[in-house]
Design an enzyme around this catalytic site. Structure first.
Site, mmCIF file in Angstrom:
data_model
loop_
_atom_site.group_PDB
_atom_site.id
_atom_site.type_symbol
_atom_site.label_atom_id
_atom_site.label_comp_id
_atom_site.label_asym_id
_atom_site.label_seq_id
_atom_site.Cartn_x
_atom_site.Cartn_y
_atom_site.Cartn_z
ATOM 1 N N TYR A 162 0.853 -1.190 0.000
ATOM 2 C CA TYR A 162 0.000 0.000 0.000
ATOM 3 C C TYR A 162 0.885 1.236 0.000
ATOM 4 C CZ TYR A 162 -3.175 3.646 1.599
ATOM 5 O OH TYR A 162 -3.901 4.806 1.679
ATOM 6 N N GLU A 197 -3.434 7.460 -4.087
ATOM 7 C CA GLU A 197 -3.295 6.162 -3.407
ATOM 8 C C GLU A 197 -3.144 5.028 -4.417
ATOM 9 O OE1 GLU A 197 -6.022 4.545 0.083
ATOM 10 O OE2 GLU A 197 -6.820 3.920 -1.846
#
Ligand code: GDP
Ligand code: MN
Length: 379
Positions: free
Chosen positions: A101, A189
Site C-alpha cells: 500500500y 493512493e
C-alpha cells in the site's frame, strides 16, 4: 473531487509510474474487444466512485475475450453502495506475488502532506489502521523541500522488505508526490501496489482525489469530473455559482456566508429539525442568486419548509427581498417559507417583503424554531 480508477491510472502513467495496460468499456461487447486487444488474461473492474469493489463482486478475472464479455455483463448489472455500475475497466491481469500500500495525502492535524505505506496492502487501509496499526508506516514531507530522493528512500526502506522493491517504491513516491502537488490533489493512493513474480512493481489499483478549490486552476482535471459524484441539486447549484451540499433532512436552507450557514444548520438540529442542505449564496448581492437557490430547493421533493437566513454585510437585504419576490412570481412556492433578515438595507428589504404580505424575523433562534415547527406540520 473524485475520479475513476481508469482516469487515475492514466494520471499515474503520465507521471511515469508503471501501470498495467487497460481501457474503459461501457458495454460487454466493448469489453470483449479490449480483452482481445490485450490478448492475455484480463481483470474486469467496476468503475464506481467508492472503494471495496472487490468484496462487492466488482472485480473479476477473465481468461478469454468471451469470458471478459460475460464478466463485464455481470458487473455492469451491479449496483455497488447504491451506485449503478455504468463503466468497467478491462486491464491486463497481473500475477500478484505480494500486495503493498502506498499513498500521499494531507494530514490536517499535522498540517503536513504525509506518506503512508504498508507491506500489508490490498485490504482496506482504514481497517488495517484499526486492527493492526503497527503495520502502517507514516512520514511527513517537508513542505519547503518537497519529497526528495533521500527521504523517499528512507521511508521506502521502512515499508519494503527488499532493496529491489524499496528502490521502485521510492521512485513511485517521488512521482506520486509531484502529481499530488502539481494537480492539487488531496489523495494519491495505490492499493495494491503489486509485486509481480519478476520482482517489478505496478499500480494494480489507483485512487486520486482533488482539492475542490484547486480544480478550477487545472482545466485538464476539470474535464475528468464525473457528474455521478453529485446529486442533481449539487450540479444545478454549481452551474448557478452557489456553494451547495445535499444533506438528508427536510428543512431547505438559504444563507449568506459559509460560517453562518454552518451555524444555521447547527441551530436547526438543536431545535429538533433536520437540514436538507448547506447553501451559501455568497457575499455578493444578487437577486438572481436567491431565485436560483429557491429554484433548486423547491425542486427537491423531500423538503418540507424553507429558511432564508440573511445577515447583511456586503449582501444587501433589499436585493435578497427582490430575489424572493422574483421567485414567488416565477416558481411554484407552496412550501412554508420563514425569513430572517437583518443588516445592510434591512428597512428597504422589509418594505419590499411587506408589500408582498411577507414578514421577516429578527432573531435567528425565533426563525429556526418557526421553520422547524412548520417542517413537522408538513411531514
Ligand atoms: P477495490 O476492492 O475497490 O480496492 O479494488 P482493487 O482493484 O484493489 O481489487 C481488489 C483485489 O482484486 C486486489 O487487492 C487484488 O487482490 C485483486 N486484483 C486486482 N487486480 C488484479 C489483477 O490484475 N490480477 C489479479 N490476480 N488480481 C487482481
Ligand atoms: Mn484497491
Amino acid at each position: 473531487m473524485k475520479i475513476h480508477e481508469y482516469q487515475a491510472r492514466a494520471l499515474l502513467a503520465e507521471y511515469g509510474i508503471p501501470v498495467p495496460p487497460g481501457k474503459v468499456a461501457r458495454t460487454p461487447e466493448e469489453a470483449r474487444s479490449i480483452a482481445s486487444e490485450i490478448g492475455s488474461q484480463v481483470v474486469v473492474k467496476a468503475q464506481v466512485l467508492v472503494g471495496g469493489r472487490g468484496k462487492a463482486g466488482g472485480v473479476k478475472l477473465a481468461n478469454s475475450p468471451a469470458e471478459a464479455e460475460s464478466r463485464a455483463r455481470e458487473i455492469l448489472a451491479l449496483t455497488i453502495k447504491e451506485l449503478p455500475v455504468e463503466k468497467v475497466l478491462v486491464a491486463k491481469s497481473v500475477e500478484i506475488k505480494k500486495e503493498y500500500y502506498l499513498s500521499v495525502t494531507l494530514d490536517r492535524a499535522r498540517k503536513r502532506v504525509v506518506l503512508i505505506g504498508s507491506a500489508s496492502g490490498g485490504v482496506d487501509i482504514e481497517e488495517l489502521a484499526v486492527v493492526d496499526p503497527g503495520k502502517i508506516v507514516i512520514a511527513e514531507v517537508d513542505p519547503l523541500k518537497g519529497l526528495t530522493p533521500g527521504p523517499a528512500a528512507e521511508f521506502s526502506d521502512r515499508v519494503f522488505p527488499t532493496k529491489r522493491a524499496s528502490e521502485q517504491g521510492a521512485d513511485a513516491l517521488v512521482k506520486m508526490y509531484r502529481l499530488f502537488v502539481e494537480k492539487d490533489c488531496s489523495l494519491v493512493e495505490i492499493n495494491p501496489y503489486a509485486e509481480l513474480p519478476d520482482g517489478s512493481l505496478v499500480a494494480a489499483d489507483a485512487k486520486i482525489n482533488f482539492d475542490d478549490n484547486g480544480v478550477p486552476m487545472h482545466p485538464e482535471i476539470e474535464r475528468l469530473r464525473n457528474d455521478e459524484e453529485y446529486s442533481r441539486d449539487e450540479i444545478e447549484a454549481r452551474t448557478a455559482g452557489l456553494s451547495f451540499v445535499s444533506l438528508d433532512g427536510d428543512v431547505g436552507c438559504i444563507v449568506n456566508g459559509a460560517g453562518l450557514a454552518m451555524a444555521t444548520m447547527d441551530l436547526i438540529k438543536l431545535f429538533g429539525g433536520s437540514p436538507a442542505n448547506f447553501l451559501d449564496v455568497g457575499g455578493s448581492s444578487n437577486p438572481e442568486k436567491v431565485l436560483n437557490a429557491l429554484r433548486i430547493i423547491t425542486g427537491n421533493r423531500k423538503i418540507k419548509a424553507i429558511l432564508i437566513n440573511i445577515f447583511g454585510g456586503i449582501t444587501r437585504c433589499d436585493d435578497i427581498a427582490n430575489g424572493i419576490v422574483m421567485a414567488r412570481k416565477k416558481l411554484d412556492m407552496r412550501l412554508p417559507l420563514v425569513i430572517r433578515l437583518v443588516g445592510t438595507n434591512e428597512k428597504e428589504g422589509r418594505a419590499i417583503l411587506e408589500r408582498e404580505g411577507l414578514g421577516a424575523a429578527e432573531r435567528l433562534s425565533d426563525a429556526v424554531k418557526m421553520v422547524v415547527a412548520r417542517s413537522k406540520e408538513g411531514r
